[in-house]
Design a protein around this motif. Structure first.
Motif, PDB file in Angstrom:
ATOM      1  N   ASP A   7       0.827  -1.210   0.000  1.00 25.38           N
ATOM      2  CA  ASP A   7       0.000   0.000   0.000  1.00 25.38           C
ATOM      3  C   ASP A   7       0.861   1.259   0.000  1.00 25.38           C
ATOM      4  O   ASP A   7       0.549   2.232  -0.685  1.00 25.38           O
ATOM      5  CB  ASP A   7      -0.951   0.010   1.201  1.00 25.38           C
ATOM      6  CG  ASP A   7      -2.049  -1.030   1.100  1.00 25.38           C
ATOM      7  OD1 ASP A   7      -2.285  -1.573  -0.005  1.00 25.38           O
ATOM      8  OD2 ASP A   7      -2.673  -1.313   2.150  1.00 25.38           O
ATOM      9  N   HIS A   8       1.950   1.230   0.756  1.00 25.98           N
ATOM     10  CA  HIS A   8       2.851   2.392   0.786  1.00 25.98           C
ATOM     11  C   HIS A   8       3.484   2.613  -0.587  1.00 25.98           C
ATOM     12  O   HIS A   8       3.535   3.744  -1.071  1.00 25.98           O
ATOM     13  CB  HIS A   8       3.940   2.196   1.844  1.00 25.98           C
ATOM     14  CG  HIS A   8       4.857   3.367   1.951  1.00 25.98           C
ATOM     15  ND1 HIS A   8       4.603   4.433   2.780  1.00 25.98           N
ATOM     16  CD2 HIS A   8       6.012   3.668   1.300  1.00 25.98           C
ATOM     17  CE1 HIS A   8       5.575   5.331   2.636  1.00 25.98           C
ATOM     18  NE2 HIS A   8       6.441   4.883   1.754  1.00 25.98           N
ATOM     19  N   LEU A   9       3.952   1.547  -1.198  1.00 29.12           N
ATOM     20  CA  LEU A   9       4.556   1.662  -2.526  1.00 29.12           C
ATOM     21  C   LEU A   9       3.542   2.140  -3.550  1.00 29.12           C
ATOM     22  O   LEU A   9       3.850   3.009  -4.375  1.00 29.12           O
ATOM     23  CB  LEU A   9       5.168   0.342  -2.974  1.00 29.12           C
ATOM     24  CG  LEU A   9       6.635   0.114  -2.596  1.00 29.12           C
ATOM     25  CD1 LEU A   9       6.842   0.081  -1.111  1.00 29.12           C
ATOM     26  CD2 LEU A   9       7.135  -1.149  -3.238  1.00 29.12           C
ATOM     27  N   ALA A  10       2.338   1.598  -3.503  1.00 32.98           N
ATOM     28  CA  ALA A  10       1.288   2.015  -4.431  1.00 32.98           C
ATOM     29  C   ALA A  10       0.974   3.497  -4.250  1.00 32.98           C
ATOM     30  O   ALA A  10       0.838   4.240  -5.230  1.00 32.98           O
ATOM     31  CB  ALA A  10       0.037   1.168  -4.229  1.00 32.98           C
ATOM     32  N   HIS A  11       0.887   3.926  -3.005  1.00 31.56           N
ATOM     33  CA  HIS A  11       0.617   5.344  -2.730  1.00 31.56           C
ATOM     34  C   HIS A  11       1.754   6.221  -3.256  1.00 31.56           C
ATOM     35  O   HIS A  11       1.512   7.264  -3.869  1.00 31.56           O
ATOM     36  CB  HIS A  11       0.426   5.548  -1.223  1.00 31.56           C
ATOM     37  CG  HIS A  11       0.185   6.959  -0.836  1.00 31.56           C
ATOM     38  ND1 HIS A  11      -1.017   7.598  -1.038  1.00 31.56           N
ATOM     39  CD2 HIS A  11       1.000   7.880  -0.272  1.00 31.56           C
ATOM     40  CE1 HIS A  11      -0.925   8.842  -0.619  1.00 31.56           C
ATOM     41  NE2 HIS A  11       0.291   9.037  -0.142  1.00 31.56           N
ATOM     42  N   CYS A  12       2.973   5.794  -3.023  1.00 27.77           N
ATOM     43  CA  CYS A  12       4.147   6.532  -3.505  1.00 27.77           C
ATOM     44  C   CYS A  12       4.120   6.643  -5.031  1.00 27.77           C
ATOM     45  O   CYS A  12       4.340   7.731  -5.588  1.00 27.77           O
ATOM     46  CB  CYS A  12       5.416   5.840  -3.034  1.00 27.77           C
ATOM     47  SG  CYS A  12       6.947   6.605  -3.584  1.00 27.77           S
ATOM     48  N   LEU A  13       3.844   5.540  -5.695  1.00 26.19           N
ATOM     49  CA  LEU A  13       3.823   5.548  -7.162  1.00 26.19           C
ATOM     50  C   LEU A  13       2.720   6.450  -7.713  1.00 26.19           C
ATOM     51  O   LEU A  13       2.928   7.151  -8.698  1.00 26.19           O
ATOM     52  CB  LEU A  13       3.646   4.121  -7.695  1.00 26.19           C
ATOM     53  CG  LEU A  13       4.858   3.216  -7.569  1.00 26.19           C
ATOM     54  CD1 LEU A  13       4.475   1.764  -7.812  1.00 26.19           C
ATOM     55  CD2 LEU A  13       5.955   3.658  -8.531  1.00 26.19           C
ATOM     56  N   THR A  14       1.569   6.448  -7.075  1.00 31.09           N
ATOM     57  CA  THR A  14       0.454   7.240  -7.603  1.00 31.09           C
ATOM     58  C   THR A  14       0.557   8.715  -7.258  1.00 31.09           C
ATOM     59  O   THR A  14       0.136   9.550  -8.050  1.00 31.09           O
ATOM     60  CB  THR A  14      -0.906   6.687  -7.125  1.00 31.09           C
ATOM     61  OG1 THR A  14      -0.943   6.687  -5.696  1.00 31.09           O
ATOM     62  CG2 THR A  14      -1.131   5.290  -7.661  1.00 31.09           C
ATOM     63  N   THR A  15       1.140   9.037  -6.106  1.00 28.60           N
ATOM     64  CA  THR A  15       1.212  10.450  -5.718  1.00 28.60           C
ATOM     65  C   THR A  15       2.501  11.129  -6.180  1.00 28.60           C
ATOM     66  O   THR A  15       2.438  12.210  -6.750  1.00 28.60           O
ATOM     67  CB  THR A  15       1.052  10.615  -4.200  1.00 28.60           C
ATOM     68  OG1 THR A  15       2.070   9.885  -3.529  1.00 28.60           O
ATOM     69  CG2 THR A  15      -0.324  10.164  -3.744  1.00 28.60           C
ATOM     70  N   LYS A  16       3.629  10.507  -5.950  1.00 28.74           N
ATOM     71  CA  LYS A  16       4.904  11.143  -6.295  1.00 28.74           C
ATOM     72  C   LYS A  16       5.278  10.966  -7.768  1.00 28.74           C
ATOM     73  O   LYS A  16       5.972  11.809  -8.332  1.00 28.74           O
ATOM     74  CB  LYS A  16       6.030  10.589  -5.428  1.00 28.74           C
ATOM     75  CG  LYS A  16       5.913  10.962  -3.976  1.00 28.74           C
ATOM     76  CD  LYS A  16       7.074  10.437  -3.170  1.00 28.74           C
ATOM     77  CE  LYS A  16       6.919  10.804  -1.709  1.00 28.74           C
ATOM     78  NZ  LYS A  16       8.011  10.303  -0.885  1.00 28.74           N
TER      79      LYS A  16
END
Length: 81
Positions: A7-16
């Protein structure tokens, strides 16, 4: 697979990195997410900072999918025997 890490990686990929959330899945390659070599490096440096781990060049080269990134972080964060 650690879902919190995923979830952290997915969030990082989608936001940053502005990756389409629908495209982020465990087997997605960084090529399929349209991350060029510079973006991949930046992503891995972000993971190093976020998780306080060191990722060497050989490890970085082996990380070609989201699942591989999660697996690497799981190994890096595992307590030493």
């Amino acid at each position: 697979m650690d879902t919190t890490l995923y979830d952290h990686l997915a969030h990082c990929l989608t936001t940053k990195f502005r990756v389409d959330p629908a495209a982020v899945r465990p087997q997605a390659t960084f090529d399929s997410l349209d991350l060029d070599s510079l973006a991949r490096l930046e992503f891995l440096l972000t993971l190093e900072d976020d998780f306080h781990v060191d990722i060497d060049e050989e490890e970085a080269a082996a990380v070609t999918t989201v699942a591989a990134a999660v697996d690497l972080l799981e190994r890096k964060r595992a307590p030493a025997p």
